[in-house]
Design a protein around this motif. Sequence first.
Motif, PDB file in Angstrom:
ATOM      1  N   GLY A  72      46.107 112.550  48.834  1.00  0.00           N
ATOM      2  CA  GLY A  72      47.475 112.221  48.436  1.00  0.00           C
ATOM      3  C   GLY A  72      48.407 113.402  48.602  1.00  0.00           C
ATOM      4  N   ASN A  73      47.981 114.574  48.166  1.00  0.00           N
ATOM      5  CA  ASN A  73      48.803 115.778  48.300  1.00  0.00           C
ATOM      6  C   ASN A  73      49.094 116.102  49.759  1.00  0.00           C
ATOM      7  N   SER A  74      48.123 115.836  50.625  1.00  0.00           N
ATOM      8  CA  SER A  74      48.304 116.135  52.052  1.00  0.00           C
ATOM      9  C   SER A  74      49.390 115.257  52.663  1.00  0.00           C
ATOM     10  N   ILE A  75      49.299 113.950  52.435  1.00  0.00           N
ATOM     11  CA  ILE A  75      50.295 113.044  53.014  1.00  0.00           C
ATOM     12  C   ILE A  75      51.684 113.347  52.465  1.00  0.00           C
ATOM     13  N   LEU A  76      51.781 113.661  51.174  1.00  0.00           N
ATOM     14  CA  LEU A  76      53.078 114.001  50.587  1.00  0.00           C
ATOM     15  C   LEU A  76      53.615 115.306  51.183  1.00  0.00           C
ATOM     16  N   THR A  77      52.753 116.297  51.337  1.00  0.00           N
ATOM     17  CA  THR A  77      53.175 117.575  51.916  1.00  0.00           C
ATOM     18  C   THR A  77      53.540 117.417  53.382  1.00  0.00           C
ATOM     19  N   PHE A  78      52.779 116.607  54.096  1.00  0.00           N
ATOM     20  CA  PHE A  78      53.103 116.348  55.505  1.00  0.00           C
ATOM     21  C   PHE A  78      54.488 115.703  55.617  1.00  0.00           C
ATOM     22  N   HIS A  79      54.772 114.780  54.714  1.00  0.00           N
ATOM     23  CA  HIS A  79      56.070 114.102  54.717  1.00  0.00           C
ATOM     24  C   HIS A  79      57.203 115.111  54.528  1.00  0.00           C
ATOM     25  N   GLU A  80      56.947 116.127  53.722  1.00  0.00           N
ATOM     26  CA  GLU A  80      57.978 117.135  53.438  1.00  0.00           C
ATOM     27  C   GLU A  80      58.088 118.186  54.532  1.00  0.00           C
ATOM     28  N   ASN A  81      57.154 118.204  55.459  1.00  0.00           N
ATOM     29  CA  ASN A  81      57.122 119.229  56.517  1.00  0.00           C
ATOM     30  C   ASN A  81      56.894 118.557  57.875  1.00  0.00           C
ATOM     31  N   GLN A  82      57.868 117.745  58.277  1.00  0.00           N
ATOM     32  CA  GLN A  82      57.711 116.913  59.470  1.00  0.00           C
ATOM     33  C   GLN A  82      57.502 117.736  60.746  1.00  0.00           C
ATOM     34  N   ASP A  83      58.201 118.851  60.887  1.00  0.00           N
ATOM     35  CA  ASP A  83      58.058 119.651  62.109  1.00  0.00           C
ATOM     36  C   ASP A  83      56.644 120.195  62.243  1.00  0.00           C
ATOM     37  N   ALA A  84      56.106 120.676  61.134  1.00  0.00           N
ATOM     38  CA  ALA A  84      54.755 121.241  61.173  1.00  0.00           C
ATOM     39  C   ALA A  84      53.731 120.160  61.493  1.00  0.00           C
ATOM     40  N   ILE A  85      53.902 118.977  60.928  1.00  0.00           N
ATOM     41  CA  ILE A  85      52.923 117.925  61.161  1.00  0.00           C
ATOM     42  C   ILE A  85      53.042 117.357  62.568  1.00  0.00           C
TER      43      ILE A  85
END
Length: 395
Positions: free
Chosen positions: A243-256
């Motif tokens: 859950g933390n990963s998907i939320l963090t990915f959402h907040e860091n679109q360029d990195a993902i």
Amino acid sequence: MTTTARPTLQDFLDYLEGLRKEGQVVFADKQQSWMVLGHPEVNEVLHNAAVFGSDMSELVPMSEDFALFQKGNFIQMDDPRHRQLRGTVSKAFTPRFVADMEPAIDALTRELLDAAGTEFDLVDALAYPLPVIVIANLLGIPTSDQALFRRWADTLLDRDIPQDKSIAEIRAELTAQVVPVMREMNDYFLAFIKDRRRNPGDDLTSQLTQVDDDGRKLDDEEIIGFVGLLLLAGHITTTATLGNSILTFHENQDAIAEVRRDLSLLPAAIEEVLRLRTPFPRIARMTHEEVELGGVTIPAKQFVLPMLSAANRDERVFADPAKFDLRRESNHHVTFGKGIHVCLGAPLARLEARVALKIMLERYADIEVDVAKVEERNPFVMVAVTKLPLAVKPV
């Protein structure tokens, strides 16, 4: 105007940084405990188990139900008993054993996502059932009891911690609150263990009923703590990390987007998630003797709280600590602990996260989070989401 709103992760981080202004090791009057915030200082606590013990029973007596569970709970034990019991379980968690689980984790992830559709709650659809089914199958526990295990975990973790009471008072109150759940867990596991002793299979619980611990068999009550710890700790961290990963990915679109182009970056991305959203933000220790830490003298028989979330954001160790950095050169976070109590299930949690997230990134061209409907746990207890609604676009 008073509010009953649950604190956010940012509230918790602001609280930690407010403490850090006073030093890297701070005595909190209200909690009557020592907060350890700095990365080197937390490392010192974690590595020096002889001075900073894990057995709190001397300062906070346990109820009968907790004491029963504690007989096999090596996380809150000191050596030599800790070493004996942990060694028994670690024989099953070899690197080869964990690596061999990858095909089953891959197949289960695909099966769960196949059933999820294009709009689903990540926790309900994948982040909870995946690790629970994996660890339940390992232990031989019926996966049909998933709802029961989730209720136990929610009761133990989804609670508020008052910041105006001592750690001893807080532990005593929380212990009283969860005694009914502990009793239910103990009864469930004891009945299951007795059945496995009568009707052994090829699962880990059956192995534990046969294992020889320094010339003697483990009794059923000791195995309760083993099985309960592995079931709960064996899924909670992975559920939180997904859950933390998907939320963090959402907040860091360029990195993902970069990770999508090069999936070899995924392990580094997961480590940054573990650093920035540390599932268990703090742990507890007790000083066996007077000790100096971070230039501060801590007396014997004191509560010491290594704040893992704060250590993972120590700017002396992590440049630009609030940044999600895929290319952080030395990500020596303390999320899974260090020393003799380093998390036994960390390799399995990392494997489950890597497999599941890789499949999601390959399967979905876009993963959209419905931010307004996200629900999170109290970060003073655990940094994790309990609801994470997604809308996904298949490739």
